[in-house]
Motif scaffolding. Structure first.
Motif, PDB file in Angstrom:
ATOM      1  N   VAL A 220       0.844  -1.190   0.000  1.00 39.05           N
ATOM      2  CA  VAL A 220       0.000   0.000   0.000  1.00 39.05           C
ATOM      3  C   VAL A 220       0.883   1.245   0.000  1.00 39.05           C
ATOM      4  O   VAL A 220       1.803   1.343   0.821  1.00 39.05           O
ATOM      5  N   PRO A 221       0.639   2.219  -0.897  1.00 40.38           N
ATOM      6  CA  PRO A 221       1.453   3.435  -0.886  1.00 40.38           C
ATOM      7  C   PRO A 221       1.396   4.142   0.465  1.00 40.38           C
ATOM      8  O   PRO A 221       0.327   4.253   1.083  1.00 40.38           O
ATOM      9  N   GLY A 222       2.549   4.591   0.939  1.00 46.14           N
ATOM     10  CA  GLY A 222       2.615   5.284   2.222  1.00 46.14           C
ATOM     11  C   GLY A 222       3.814   6.206   2.284  1.00 46.14           C
ATOM     12  O   GLY A 222       4.704   6.165   1.415  1.00 46.14           O
ATOM     13  N   ASP A 223       3.854   7.036   3.305  1.00 48.64           N
ATOM     14  CA  ASP A 223       4.966   7.970   3.465  1.00 48.64           C
ATOM     15  C   ASP A 223       6.255   7.268   3.883  1.00 48.64           C
ATOM     16  O   ASP A 223       7.353   7.757   3.611  1.00 48.64           O
ATOM     17  N   ALA A 224       6.120   6.150   4.578  1.00 44.88           N
ATOM     18  CA  ALA A 224       7.289   5.406   5.048  1.00 44.88           C
ATOM     19  C   ALA A 224       7.057   3.919   4.851  1.00 44.88           C
ATOM     20  O   ALA A 224       5.906   3.454   4.793  1.00 44.88           O
ATOM     21  N   ASP A 225       8.149   3.175   4.735  1.00 39.65           N
ATOM     22  CA  ASP A 225       8.057   1.733   4.554  1.00 39.65           C
ATOM     23  C   ASP A 225       7.860   1.076   5.921  1.00 39.65           C
ATOM     24  O   ASP A 225       8.715   1.183   6.793  1.00 39.65           O
ATOM     25  N   LYS A 226       6.719   0.396   6.086  1.00 39.73           N
ATOM     26  CA  LYS A 226       6.384  -0.150   7.400  1.00 39.73           C
ATOM     27  C   LYS A 226       5.370  -1.276   7.265  1.00 39.73           C
ATOM     28  O   LYS A 226       4.443  -1.196   6.457  1.00 39.73           O
ATOM     29  N   VAL A 227       5.575  -2.316   8.055  1.00 37.65           N
ATOM     30  CA  VAL A 227       4.606  -3.407   8.064  1.00 37.65           C
ATOM     31  C   VAL A 227       3.307  -2.915   8.693  1.00 37.65           C
ATOM     32  O   VAL A 227       3.321  -2.260   9.739  1.00 37.65           O
ATOM     33  N   LEU A 228       2.178  -3.206   8.053  1.00 37.02           N
ATOM     34  CA  LEU A 228       0.872  -2.775   8.535  1.00 37.02           C
ATOM     35  C   LEU A 228       0.111  -3.897   9.225  1.00 37.02           C
ATOM     36  O   LEU A 228      -0.647  -3.640  10.160  1.00 37.02           O
ATOM     37  N   ALA A 229       0.294  -5.114   8.763  1.00 37.37           N
ATOM     38  CA  ALA A 229      -0.409  -6.240   9.380  1.00 37.37           C
ATOM     39  C   ALA A 229       0.208  -7.551   8.926  1.00 37.37           C
ATOM     40  O   ALA A 229       0.630  -7.693   7.775  1.00 37.37           O
ATOM     41  N   ILE A 230       0.254  -8.491   9.863  1.00 38.71           N
ATOM     42  CA  ILE A 230       0.639  -9.870   9.563  1.00 38.71           C
ATOM     43  C   ILE A 230      -0.610 -10.716   9.734  1.00 38.71           C
ATOM     44  O   ILE A 230      -1.211 -10.747  10.812  1.00 38.71           O
ATOM     45  N   GLY A 231      -1.042 -11.385   8.673  1.00 37.72           N
ATOM     46  CA  GLY A 231      -2.289 -12.137   8.703  1.00 37.72           C
ATOM     47  C   GLY A 231      -2.061 -13.632   8.862  1.00 37.72           C
ATOM     48  O   GLY A 231      -1.397 -14.256   8.023  1.00 37.72           O
ATOM     49  N   TRP A 232      -2.627 -14.206   9.932  1.00 37.43           N
ATOM     50  CA  TRP A 232      -2.490 -15.637  10.210  1.00 37.43           C
ATOM     51  C   TRP A 232      -3.829 -16.341   9.987  1.00 37.43           C
ATOM     52  O   TRP A 232      -4.869 -15.856  10.420  1.00 37.43           O
ATOM     53  N   GLU A 233      -3.790 -17.475   9.342  1.00 35.07           N
ATOM     54  CA  GLU A 233      -5.003 -18.208   8.974  1.00 35.07           C
ATOM     55  C   GLU A 233      -5.348 -19.270  10.013  1.00 35.07           C
ATOM     56  O   GLU A 233      -4.467 -19.907  10.588  1.00 35.07           O
ATOM     57  N   VAL A 234      -6.654 -19.445  10.245  1.00 30.40           N
ATOM     58  CA  VAL A 234      -7.148 -20.561  11.049  1.00 30.40           C
ATOM     59  C   VAL A 234      -8.176 -21.333  10.223  1.00 30.40           C
ATOM     60  O   VAL A 234      -8.622 -20.872   9.172  1.00 30.40           O
ATOM     61  N   ARG A 235      -8.546 -22.498  10.725  1.00 33.65           N
ATOM     62  CA  ARG A 235      -9.384 -23.399   9.934  1.00 33.65           C
ATOM     63  C   ARG A 235     -10.788 -22.865   9.689  1.00 33.65           C
ATOM     64  O   ARG A 235     -11.319 -22.945   8.575  1.00 33.65           O
ATOM     65  N   ASP A 236     -11.446 -22.333  10.745  1.00 30.49           N
ATOM     66  CA  ASP A 236     -12.840 -21.948  10.614  1.00 30.49           C
ATOM     67  C   ASP A 236     -13.222 -20.978  11.729  1.00 30.49           C
ATOM     68  O   ASP A 236     -12.368 -20.538  12.506  1.00 30.49           O
ATOM     69  N   TYR A 237     -14.536 -20.672  11.840  1.00 23.93           N
ATOM     70  CA  TYR A 237     -14.996 -19.684  12.812  1.00 23.93           C
ATOM     71  C   TYR A 237     -14.794 -20.149  14.247  1.00 23.93           C
ATOM     72  O   TYR A 237     -14.604 -19.345  15.163  1.00 23.93           O
ATOM     73  N   ARG A 238     -14.821 -21.456  14.467  1.00 22.60           N
ATOM     74  CA  ARG A 238     -14.594 -21.960  15.825  1.00 22.60           C
ATOM     75  C   ARG A 238     -13.146 -21.737  16.254  1.00 22.60           C
ATOM     76  O   ARG A 238     -12.876 -21.351  17.402  1.00 22.60           O
ATOM     77  N   ALA A 239     -12.226 -21.974  15.335  1.00 20.92           N
ATOM     78  CA  ALA A 239     -10.815 -21.731  15.647  1.00 20.92           C
ATOM     79  C   ALA A 239     -10.564 -20.239  15.867  1.00 20.92           C
ATOM     80  O   ALA A 239      -9.772 -19.861  16.749  1.00 20.92           O
ATOM     81  N   LEU A 240     -11.224 -19.394  15.093  1.00 22.99           N
ATOM     82  CA  LEU A 240     -11.069 -17.947  15.268  1.00 22.99           C
ATOM     83  C   LEU A 240     -11.570 -17.535  16.654  1.00 22.99           C
ATOM     84  O   LEU A 240     -10.948 -16.697  17.324  1.00 22.99           O
ATOM     85  N   ALA A 241     -12.671 -18.110  17.093  1.00 25.80           N
ATOM     86  CA  ALA A 241     -13.204 -17.801  18.421  1.00 25.80           C
ATOM     87  C   ALA A 241     -12.226 -18.239  19.511  1.00 25.80           C
ATOM     88  O   ALA A 241     -12.067 -17.547  20.532  1.00 25.80           O
ATOM     89  N   GLN A 242     -11.548 -19.366  19.309  1.00 19.59           N
ATOM     90  CA  GLN A 242     -10.555 -19.819  20.272  1.00 19.59           C
ATOM     91  C   GLN A 242      -9.412 -18.814  20.406  1.00 19.59           C
ATOM     92  O   GLN A 242      -8.952 -18.505  21.507  1.00 19.59           O
ATOM     93  N   VAL A 243      -8.952 -18.315  19.265  1.00 21.47           N
ATOM     94  CA  VAL A 243      -7.865 -17.341  19.285  1.00 21.47           C
ATOM     95  C   VAL A 243      -8.313 -16.074  19.999  1.00 21.47           C
ATOM     96  O   VAL A 243      -7.600 -15.530  20.849  1.00 21.47           O
ATOM     97  N   ARG A 244      -9.528 -15.623  19.682  1.00 17.17           N
ATOM     98  CA  ARG A 244     -10.029 -14.394  20.305  1.00 17.17           C
ATOM     99  C   ARG A 244     -10.092 -14.546  21.830  1.00 17.17           C
ATOM    100  O   ARG A 244      -9.659 -13.655  22.574  1.00 17.17           O
ATOM    101  N   THR A 245     -10.602 -15.660  22.284  1.00 25.85           N
ATOM    102  CA  THR A 245     -10.709 -15.891  23.720  1.00 25.85           C
ATOM    103  C   THR A 245      -9.331 -15.905  24.385  1.00 25.85           C
ATOM    104  O   THR A 245      -9.124 -15.296  25.437  1.00 25.85           O
ATOM    105  N   ALA A 246      -8.370 -16.585  23.770  1.00 29.20           N
ATOM    106  CA  ALA A 246      -7.030 -16.686  24.344  1.00 29.20           C
ATOM    107  C   ALA A 246      -6.363 -15.313  24.436  1.00 29.20           C
ATOM    108  O   ALA A 246      -5.719 -14.987  25.438  1.00 29.20           O
ATOM    109  N   VAL A 247      -6.526 -14.482  23.400  1.00 31.45           N
ATOM    110  CA  VAL A 247      -5.896 -13.163  23.388  1.00 31.45           C
ATOM    111  C   VAL A 247      -6.562 -12.243  24.407  1.00 31.45           C
ATOM    112  O   VAL A 247      -5.882 -11.515  25.148  1.00 31.45           O
ATOM    113  N   GLU A 248      -7.887 -12.277  24.480  1.00 33.66           N
ATOM    114  CA  GLU A 248      -8.590 -11.432  25.445  1.00 33.66           C
ATOM    115  C   GLU A 248      -8.277 -11.842  26.883  1.00 33.66           C
ATOM    116  O   GLU A 248      -8.170 -10.982  27.776  1.00 33.66           O
TER     117      GLU A 248
END
Length: 294
Positions: free
Chosen positions: A55-83
């Protein structure tokens, strides 16, 4: 295995999109992907619309690292663990998820301040993957490759990724530091058969792009050699010569990108059998090559 299944994508701000277009498509051999931002560059490697979004920007910088999970249940597990770790989690809007070509995603900051996104349901592009040089990238079941991130507090970052997100420790490399500083290590972590999808390196609190390097793998040593030839002929800075690593056995070279961080381009990476693997500490980065003296 960890609930995280692979490195899905990386989003980076770039100050010189024109230079990136030449580097990514003409020299390295990514295919051109698609996305909603007409000013962004989408680098395609497989049936995903893009694995790297620039994405064009004023400075070179990582904006996001995207990690994949299997499905919505796995996503909910990650959310719970992080919270439960007392980190705020944001649900991406439908428009934001659509822009990333995924069904659902969440976002939060890791202990180093890097934006982490976790998603499920990638939208596939079934059209042929056509790059200028015919590179066939190794992503099936393994993801984009690996990312190496600088962190000011290595122990805090390592505990977060291993204990909260469930990444699997895949060994370390002890850095040559004065005895008074105590032991300092690069930590490698995996989420699938690829030896490591993430590495954490002490940054000493230095400012920068938030990215040391990204590794992409192709299925042919000849493709690595041809890419190395193109890099040399085009005059790009070779950060490290061709070599074979001791931990993941990757034969690769490193080239400085227009963003100031390195791209590792390699082949023949080992795949780990987690049922028999035990984490080890390597004492040399490579069996041969990988001369960084340049």
């Amino acid at each position: 295995m960890t609930v995280i299944s692979s490195l899905g994508y990386v989003k980076v701000a770039v100050s010189d999109p024109h230079a990136w277009r030449t580097f990514a498509f003409d020299v390295i051999g990514f295919a051109e992907g698609t996305g909603p931002d007409p000013d962004a560059l989408y680098l395609r490697m497989d049936e995903r619309a893009a694995r790297l979004e620039l994405v064009p920007g004023d400075a070179d910088k990582v904006l996001a690292i995207g990690w994949e999970v299997r499905d919505y249940r796995a996503l909910a597990q990650v959310r719970t663990a992080v919270e439960q770790f007392s980190i705020e989690v944001t649900q991406l809007t439908l428009a934001e998820a659509d822009a990333r070509r995924v069904e659902e995603a969440i976002s939060f900051l890791d202990p180093a301040g890097t934006t982490v996104e976790v998603f499920h349901g990638p939208v596939l592009d079934h059209s042929p993957v056509v790059g200028q040089h015919g590179n066939r990238f190794v992503t099936e079941g393994l993801g984009l490759g690996h990312a190496v991130l600088p962190v000011p507090d290595l122990d805090a970052a390592f505990r977060f990724y291993s204990e909260v997100l469930g990444f699997l420790p895949r060994g370390a490399f002890r850095l040559p530091t004065p005895p008074e500083y105590g032991p300092m290590r690069v930590r490698f972590l995996g989420v699938n058969r690829r030896h490591h999808s993430l590495a954490l390196i002490p940054s000493g609190g230095q400012e920068g792009s938030g990215l040391v390097h990204i590794m992409v793998e192709v299925d042919s040593l000849d493709d690595v050699g041809r890419a190395l030839d193109r890099v040399g002929k085009a005059g790009y800075h070779l950060s490290s010569t061709l070599g074979r690593h001791t931990n993941d056995k990757m034969i690769s070279f490193y080239v400085r990108t227009p963003g100031g961080w390195d791209l590792e381009f390699g082949t023949e990476g080992t795949q780990v059998d987690e049922s028999t693997y035990s984490a080890e500490e390597i004492t040399a980065d490579s069996y041969w090559g990988h001369d960084w003296s340049r």
